[in-house]
Design an enzyme around this catalytic site. Sequence first.
Site, PDB file in Angstrom:
ATOM      1  N   LYS A 240      11.518  29.803  28.239  1.00  0.00           N
ATOM      2  CA  LYS A 240      12.650  28.883  28.273  1.00  0.00           C
ATOM      3  C   LYS A 240      13.855  29.573  28.911  1.00  0.00           C
ATOM      4  O   LYS A 240      14.002  30.795  28.834  1.00  0.00           O
ATOM      5  CB  LYS A 240      13.056  28.478  26.845  1.00  0.00           C
ATOM      6  N   ARG A 314       1.751  22.020  19.034  1.00  0.00           N
ATOM      7  CA  ARG A 314       0.574  21.163  18.809  1.00  0.00           C
ATOM      8  C   ARG A 314      -0.704  21.994  18.696  1.00  0.00           C
ATOM      9  O   ARG A 314      -1.671  21.561  18.078  1.00  0.00           O
ATOM     10  CB  ARG A 314       0.472  20.123  19.926  1.00  0.00           C
TER      11      ARG A 314
END
Length: 459
Positions: A240, A314
């Site tokens: 990021k 996830r």
Amino acid sequence: MPLEFAPANADALPLHVIEQAGLDGWTESQPKSVVTWVRANNFTGSIGQVLLIPGADGAPVAALVGYGKPETRARKRFVLAAAAEKLPEGAWHVASGLPRDVAETEALGWLMTGYAFDRYKSQTPAKAGLVAPEGVDRTRVETLAAAEALIRDLVNTPAQDMGPDALQAAAEALAAEFGASCTAVVGDDLLTHNFPMIHAVGRAAVRAPRLIELRWGEAGPKLTLVGKGVCFDTGGLDIKPASGMLLMKKDMGGAANVLGLARMIMALGLRVQLRVLIPAVENAVAGNAFRPGDILTSRKGLTVEINNTDAEGRLVLADALALADEEAPDMVISMATLTGAARVAVGPDLAPFYTDDEGAAQALAEAAAGAADPVWRMPFHAPYEDLIEPGIADLDNAPGGGMAGSITAALFLRRFVAARYMHFDIFSWQQANAPGRSKGGFGQGPRALLAALPRILNL
């Protein structure tokens, strides 16, 4: 101050809750001196207004707090808390004006003005105490406040002190408090016990990844809560930007919220067989980090192509959900700070949820309004299933295109659960101070779920 009500026998001063439209009616029964004082101080009953009524010696003998108009209250939460923050220290009891149907919610908001995250610096929360209003279940509201404080403390703690090991310690402390059991599978033992995706995501971090399990209760429906415990998310090799990492200490907000809900359930003694599963990892960058283009095999046997290492939540949830499903529980609920797409869809204040269970969805929606814990149902839209099927593996962890990101993430998770299932894609962060909600971590969904569980599980 502890997040508790003042004792019922406290020497509490009366508090009058005044709607703008009801001010004239209230003053009609008051002495002329009080009416003059109210008018001289331009008290109108607007939200947040507080007026102390002095006695003969100048010390306050009562207080008025504004409750505004119905249309204004509809745009806010914890209206009474706006007054609690302005009242002087001491005990107060509601003498008039607070509607019974919102008394529990308003009392909870008042208690939460006493919250302060003071681990690193002393803070000064509101100090005005409240005697539990008539008809309010004192134990229940104090339980909700304690659970909310737990959630906030966990989310607010920076990653240096809230890694996978500290998250495990928090779960163990909660288990010890209520006589529950708590175990963990740690490090390379994850491979031995067939949790390959939890291991893959967390193996590059100094603090070992783990699957934390808490169990409580021996009778009633089986309820399994699964919370994403990514204690810091760099994005992995798809790193990021710096601005994207500023709030990543809160990427374990799903774990914090399921622990808060578990605390409520255990403290209130709900008749359920509770199981809490938390895959706790740090998504770090190192030579052994998992890579874009890797294909991982999950606990369930489904293969997953990694198209973005920043879609790691996830992956760890999938292994935990597969484990949850093996026990055939009556309901599985997962909570995660999973996608930015959910924030784009509904903003930070609503907790979006997914379920195929119409009865559970209705129960939750109706319960949320009364719990001041707003939720919004999102669709498991079957036509988007093609988007998560990359062709060279069973599933794609980050389909391209930039659309429907929250839905595709939820569809991905649903592939690992056959039981009744509900998934929350939450934000768990308050962006600015508000009545009853200080800036920082906060709970999204647990109060609504607690209120809905009796209908969802036929308790």
